[in-house]
Each structure stands twice: as C-alpha cells, then as structure tokens.
Design an enzyme around this catalytic site. Structure first.
Site, short mmCIF file in Angstrom:
data_model
loop_
_atom_site.label_atom_id
_atom_site.label_comp_id
_atom_site.label_asym_id
_atom_site.label_seq_id
_atom_site.Cartn_x
_atom_site.Cartn_y
_atom_site.Cartn_z
CD GLU A 284 -40.28 -2.42 29.32
OE1 GLU A 284 -39.87 -2.39 30.19
OE2 GLU A 284 -41.06 -1.26 29.09
CG HIS B 36 -37.20 -3.79 32.51
ND1 HIS B 36 -38.35 -2.73 33.04
CD2 HIS B 36 -36.92 -4.29 33.50
CE1 HIS B 36 -37.89 -2.25 33.92
NE2 HIS B 36 -37.55 -3.11 34.90
CG HIS C 43 -42.15 -0.08 33.14
ND1 HIS C 43 -41.07 1.15 33.32
CD2 HIS C 43 -41.51 -0.91 32.27
CE1 HIS C 43 -40.43 0.76 32.83
NE2 HIS C 43 -40.48 -0.42 32.06
CD GLU D 9 -34.90 -3.26 28.57
OE1 GLU D 9 -35.66 -3.49 28.57
OE2 GLU D 9 -34.48 -1.78 29.79
#
Length: 326
Positions: A153, A208, A116, A290
């Site tokens: 995040e 992430h 992101h 993650e």
C-alpha cells in the site's frame, strides 16, 4: 527591432526629390493652367506623407504594431499585447503568459498525504507508540496492507501522490507531501494533520488502499465526523471536507470507471468516521480515499496498473480543482 523609414520613390511624379524635381536644377516653363494643380499637389504630398508616417507609428490594422510587416509580427509574438477592458490590444505592453492564464489554482495550497511509509516495517517500535488523536490514543502509524503478490500500500500511495502532485502543479497549485520516502518512518498521524494545518492548506487528501476480504471491492472516501474533544476540534472544516469528498468521489468514479465500495458506505462511496487522527486533528478541509481493496484480485489488478493509477490521480485532481474553484 527595426522601424520603417520614409524612403522616397524615384518613380513618383509628385516626389519633389525625384528626377523631374531635383532641387537646384533648372525647371522647364510651366503653363499657367498647370500652376494651380502643381500648387495643390505640393500641398497634398507632405500632408499625405505625414499621415502615412503617423499611421505606421500608431500601428496599422494587422501590421503587428509600429514595426509593421515581418518585424511587427515578430515583436507581437514575442512581446504580446495587453487587452484592456474594452478588448483593445495595447501595443508594446506585455500580456499574461498562456501558462499563467491557464493556472486556475494559482495561490492555492494542496497537501497530499501518501498513507504509510515504505520503511515503516523496519521501525516497529517507533510506529507502534501511541499518540493523542483527541477522541483516544492510537498508534503513530502502521505498515499498511499489500496485495497477495506483495505490492505494498505504501508503494501504491506514493506513486499516486506523485502523479497527483504533477497534475495539480500543472494547474498552478502549490503542492506539499507529508512524506516522500524521505524519512525513516511515518510521520505519525498527528504530525500528518499538523503538516496540513501549518501549510494553511486549502485542501488535504490522504491516499490509501484498503485491506478488506476477497470479493469486497470498490473505492470509498472517508469524511471527518464532527469532533470537539481533547486536542481535536475539526468542527469548522466538517462541511467543506464533505464537499471536497463528494466531488472527489464523483470524479474518481468517472475517471477510473470503478464503482463505490460494495462493503461500506451503502453504495454512496462516502463514509464518516471519528476515529482517525488525521481527520480529527485537521483544521483545514481534509478527506481520506481508499482507492480499492488490495486483497481482492480484481481490485488488485487495477491498483497495480500504472495506467489505472494515472486515472485515479486524474479523478482526484479533478475533484480537488472543482472544490478549490468553488
């Protein structure tokens, strides 16, 4: 640099330039019995002197080379020595520096993909446009998730990316980031893959944190499924990506003390997917991680801790180093 000279010792009775043997001075009569001894000494002294000079020039054991003594030690510490195949130090040649000797990833390229972008939310139309990921079309990017307290995040991934970059650079790797909050949005997922491909990266890790339900905890590493469709053909890197992911998962668990996900991966911490453009379009070994679930309060407490994020970066680094060193 100074070199030792050949200075005579005035108290040495065998020295021809000493007080008892000055050239041009009258010499006292010597007995016939002493003449052979004198002749022998006259022959031995120059030979011994030449031998000493050669010994010093070549470098006595522990002398630090031709300088000897303190001067030799200074030269040795600054210039070093090259060690040959037989293990012998060759004086007056430069050795590899300690930092170079301790750089196992020299010549390796690692691309870190911080998931992101902190500014994505300000560019909704741009990140919502669709891009081709081979198997289908997906949004260019998303805003990502956040903790219930608002820690995003995108902020998390960038912080861990910086920590990971520092650790890998200490190991001698060339490290590139797909974004460093240095662009207004994105990059899109297809461009993220192209950045790693164009860098001919030896490994790519996309960082992430998940946004699952409360009570769902733990990390998982996403591996690429084999895709050969449209623009995507990652078949050549599926196997090395799996190896990379397994190594990162093991080291991440050990370094952080956290467990694999309790909601995906059947407790292995490994998940294979074919719907992520960053993996489908990659032609170099690549995985996603993650690191935890931002929506679970216990995981969120870890993800917002700087000390824990350092452990997370350390675990990733150790997995990458193991992979690249084979």
């Amino acid at each position: 640099m100074s070199y030792p000279g050949s200075h005579s010792d005035p108290s040495d009775p065998s020295d021809p330039s000493g007080p008892s043997g000055s050239f041009g001075s009258p010499q006292p009569r010597r007995s016939r019995l002493r003449r052979p001894v004198t002749v022998g000494l006259a022959l031995l002294v120059p030979g011994a002197l030449l031998g000493w000079l050669a010994y010093e020039a070549l470098g006595a054991p522990g002398s630090g080379g031709a300088g000897g003594g303190a001067a030799g030690a200074g030269a040795s510490s600054s210039a070093g020595a090259t060690v040959g195949a037989g293990g012998d130090a060759k004086p007056n040649t430069l050795a590899a520096s300690p930092s170079r000797a301790a750089a196992p990833l020299e010549g390796k390229v690692v691309v870190i993909d911080p998931g992101h972008n902190p500014a994505n939310a300000e560019h909704a139309s741009e990140i919502n446009r669709k891009v081709d990921i081979g198997t289908n079309w997906k949004e260019c990017d998303t805003t990502g998730t956040s903790t219930n307290a608002g820690y995003s995040e995108a902020t998390f991934t960038l912080d861990v990316a910086h920590r990971l970059r520092a650790l890998l650079q200490e190991q001698g790797a060339t490290v590139k980031l797909t974004q460093d909050a240095d662009r207004p949005f994105g990059p899109c997922v297809d461009e993220r893959a192209r950045i790693g491909n164009a860098a001919h990266a030896d490994a790519v890790v996309s960082i992430h944190a998940d946004g699952a339900g409360a009570g769902q905890r733990g990390f998982h590493v996403i591996l690429p499924g084999s895709v050969h469709k449209g623009l995507a053909d990652n078949r050549a890197v599926v196997a090395p990506s799996k190896e990379l992911g397994e190594l990162i998962a093991g080291d991440f668990a050990r370094s952080t003390g956290t467990s694999p996900s309790n909601y995906v991966g059947d407790g292995t911490g490994l998940v294979t997917r074919e719907d992520l453009g960053g993996l489908n379009l990659s032609t170099v070994p690549k995985v996603f991680i993650e690191c935890g679930n931002m929506r679970d309060t216990k995981d969120a407490a870890l993800l917002t801790s700087g000390a824990w994020r350092q452990k997370a970066a350390q675990g990733m680094s150790e997995g990458i180093v193991s992979f690249l060193r084979g």
